[in-house]
Design an enzyme around this catalytic site. Structure first.
Site, PDB file in Angstrom:
ATOM      1  NE  ARG A  29      -2.819 -19.872  23.143  1.00  0.00           N
ATOM      2  CZ  ARG A  29      -3.520 -20.116  23.911  1.00  0.00           C
ATOM      3  NH1 ARG A  29      -3.811 -21.079  24.793  1.00  0.00           N
ATOM      4  NH2 ARG A  29      -4.566 -19.052  24.053  1.00  0.00           N
ATOM      5  CD  GLU A  35      -2.533 -15.922  29.145  1.00  0.00           C
ATOM      6  OE1 GLU A  35      -2.640 -15.649  27.815  1.00  0.00           O
ATOM      7  OE2 GLU A  35      -2.231 -16.843  29.575  1.00  0.00           O
ATOM      8  CG  HIS A  36      -5.278 -10.505  28.454  1.00  0.00           C
ATOM      9  ND1 HIS A  36      -6.217  -9.991  27.590  1.00  0.00           N
ATOM     10  CD2 HIS A  36      -5.798 -11.510  29.198  1.00  0.00           C
ATOM     11  CE1 HIS A  36      -7.173 -10.674  27.762  1.00  0.00           C
ATOM     12  NE2 HIS A  36      -6.871 -11.803  28.763  1.00  0.00           N
ATOM     13  CG  ASP A  38      -1.265 -11.816  21.905  1.00  0.00           C
ATOM     14  OD1 ASP A  38      -2.207 -11.090  22.699  1.00  0.00           O
ATOM     15  OD2 ASP A  38      -1.888 -12.872  21.331  1.00  0.00           O
ATOM     16  N   GLY A 132      -9.560 -22.462  26.834  1.00  0.00           N
ATOM     17  CA  GLY A 132      -8.439 -21.564  26.707  1.00  0.00           C
ATOM     18  C   GLY A 132      -7.119 -22.226  26.316  1.00  0.00           C
ATOM     19  CB  SER A 134      -5.361 -22.185  20.982  1.00  0.00           C
ATOM     20  OG  SER A 134      -5.115 -20.826  21.059  1.00  0.00           O
ATOM     21  CG  ASP A 189      -4.270 -17.816  20.583  1.00  0.00           C
ATOM     22  OD1 ASP A 189      -3.268 -17.852  21.505  1.00  0.00           O
ATOM     23  OD2 ASP A 189      -5.539 -17.238  20.738  1.00  0.00           O
ATOM     24  CE1 TYR A 241      -8.110 -11.353  24.338  1.00  0.00           C
ATOM     25  CE2 TYR A 241      -8.856  -9.821  22.637  1.00  0.00           C
ATOM     26  CZ  TYR A 241      -7.672 -10.951  23.217  1.00  0.00           C
ATOM     27  OH  TYR A 241      -6.477 -10.839  22.682  1.00  0.00           O
TER      28      TYR A 241
HETATM   29  C1  GLA Z   1      -6.669 -15.131  23.407  1.00  0.00           C
HETATM   30  C2  GLA Z   1      -6.331 -14.538  22.036  1.00  0.00           C
HETATM   31  C3  GLA Z   1      -4.648 -14.229  22.281  1.00  0.00           C
HETATM   32  C4  GLA Z   1      -4.120 -13.779  23.472  1.00  0.00           C
HETATM   33  C5  GLA Z   1      -4.923 -14.149  24.932  1.00  0.00           C
HETATM   34  C6  GLA Z   1      -4.524 -13.749  26.004  1.00  0.00           C
HETATM   35  O1  GLA Z   1      -6.291 -16.465  23.349  1.00  0.00           O
HETATM   36  O2  GLA Z   1      -6.680 -15.008  21.114  1.00  0.00           O
HETATM   37  O3  GLA Z   1      -4.304 -13.437  21.071  1.00  0.00           O
HETATM   38  O4  GLA Z   1      -4.316 -12.223  23.487  1.00  0.00           O
HETATM   39  O5  GLA Z   1      -6.199 -14.483  24.553  1.00  0.00           O
HETATM   40  O6  GLA Z   1      -3.067 -13.546  26.159  1.00  0.00           O
END
Ligand code: GLA
Length: 409
Positions: A29, A35-36, A38, A132, A134, A189, A241
């Site tokens: 995906r 971003e950051h 969820d 990045g 997934s 993701d 993270y």
């Molecule tokens: C990673 C995490 C997601 C999300 C993103 C940032 O991909 O697996 O759950 O938090 O970072 O948006």
């Protein structure tokens, strides 16, 4: 990087001395915006892409998972399906496989199915790893579906189209299950890899998990380019993270305290984080919190609240076909990740600037940041310039794709 199905089937047979029974395809995906947030329970707007992880499998009735990949440098593995499944060394790719197995074999989704679990599998991918996009969640989802197949569940061809409630539950369980590798991730993701939809981005809402397709205008093009730094969920970025999720939680607690709801201090860790939806309803919460949060906490908090608003504006812009507006929101998201959330790198910032200077309507880092890729959005007639400008990041175009599928051989 091309996927060759015939080669995958042949190599499987060479390895396990019998042909596979199924091939599972799970797309990666690109997160377009959101971003950051969820893990704060706030909606996000990712898109499943036309690059995927492919897993060929055959049930083995040995109560074992035997798994290998065509990628160079990844050692094959074998482990028992008896739970609890013990984690390997940090950074071991098989931990994602183990995470899925532990989740499925100890969860509620397969309770009434009695076939002995266990399968042989070979993985291939045309989805670049650690960019990045997934790839790790795609592997988690593919393993989970392999166990579902092995348990004898039928009607799996377009698994999520035919059985959305099953997939929502699966995505939810896998999001929690993936924390097994040590990252306190949200649920974007797994939902995107499973429930993506062709020609569409999806809005993912949480608590309860829900997925709403948002059609992508056909003349919008998305370009991905790599910064050269890996974005490994289990690598150095993991600590940053996890620290961000903790900072987000503490900022929420303090904000609730200003609002006179100090009992939110007592909330369990996840619940406290997921209380942002409620905070968004207080339009003056940013001003109020500025007075009591230290400058770093305030900037983290500001990113989360402003990003949530950008997601809903971006969805409106996409539905209305307003590319320039959508692009501006993407770039604003990047600046906020760069300055307030501090998860960008100089290289990612420079690539965003290059994309914009080459005629992209907007650009931003995508995924957790701290390496990985940028996504740029451009009108179809500008795409060549953007690709040329970003040539040092080996750029490629991605298109919206449907989520996971299972095919019988
Ligand atoms: C990673 C995490 C997601 C999300 C993103 C940032 O991909 O697996 O759950 O938090 O970072 O948006």
């Amino acid at each position: 990087m091309m996927f060759d199905r015939t080669m995958l089937l042949q190599r499987f047979e060479d390895m396990y001395a019998a042909p596979p029974t199924h091939v599972i395809r799970v797309p990666g995906r690109v997160n377009l915006i959101g971003e950051h947030i969820d893990y704060c329970g706030l909606s996000v707007l990712p898109m499943a892409i036309d690059r995927a992880v492919w897993l060929a499998l055959r049930p083995n009735h040995l109560e074992k998972i035997r798994i290998a990949t065509t990628a160079v440098g990844f050692t094959p593995a074998e482990f028992s399906t008896l739970t609890p499944i013990v984690t390997g060394q940090p950074g071991d790719w098989v931990n994602y496989v183990r995470a899925a197995a532990e989740t499925i074999l100890t969860g509620n989704l397969l309770v009434h199915r009695t076939s002995p679990p266990g399968f042989d599998a070979l993985i291939d991918a045309d989805l670049p790893l650690a960019m990045g996009l997934s790839s790790s969640s795609a592997l988690v989802v593919a393993t989970a579906l392999a166990l579902v197949v092995t348990a004898g569940m039928d009607d799996l061809e377009h698994v999520c189209e035919n059985n959305p409630s099953f997939c929502l539950e699966l995505a939810d369980e896998l999001a929690r299950g993936e924390r097994y590798v040590g990252t306190a991730g949200g649920g974007m993701d797994q939902a995107a890899c499973l429930m993506g939809c062709s020609e569409c981005a999806i809005r993912v809402d949480f608590d309860p998990l829900a997925v709403t397709p948002v059609p992508v205008p056909p003349d919008w093009s998305f370009v991905i380019a790599h910064s050269g730094d890996k974005a490994e969920k289990s690598g150095a970025a993991q600590q940053v993270y996890n620290r961000r999720t903790e900072e987000a939680r503490r900022a929420a607690q303090k904000a609730w305290n200003i609002l006179g709801e100090p009992e939110c201090f007592q909330m369990a860790s996840d619940e406290g984080l997921r209380s942002y939806e409620g905070l968004l309803e207080y339009t003056d919460i940013l001003e109020k919190s500025k007075k009591i949060l230290d400058s770093t906490s305030y900037r983290r908090f500001r990113h989360i609240l402003t990003e949530a608003r950008r997601v809903s504006h971006a969805e409106e812009a996409m539905r209305a076909g307003k590319l320039a507006q959508f692009g501006k929101l993407l770039t604003a998201s990047h600046r906020s990740l760069q300055d307030d959330y501090e998860v960008s790198t100089h290289q990612l910032d420079a690539m965003v600037d290059t994309a914009l200077a080459s005629g992209a309507s907007g650009a931003r880092l995508t995924g957790a940041g701290l390496g990985g890729s940028i996504v740029a959005i451009c009108p179809a007639n500008n795409i060549e310039n953007v690709l040329a400008g970003l040539s040092y990041g080996t750029p490629f175009i991605v298109r919206p794709s449907e989520g996971a599928t299972v095919s019988l051989i």
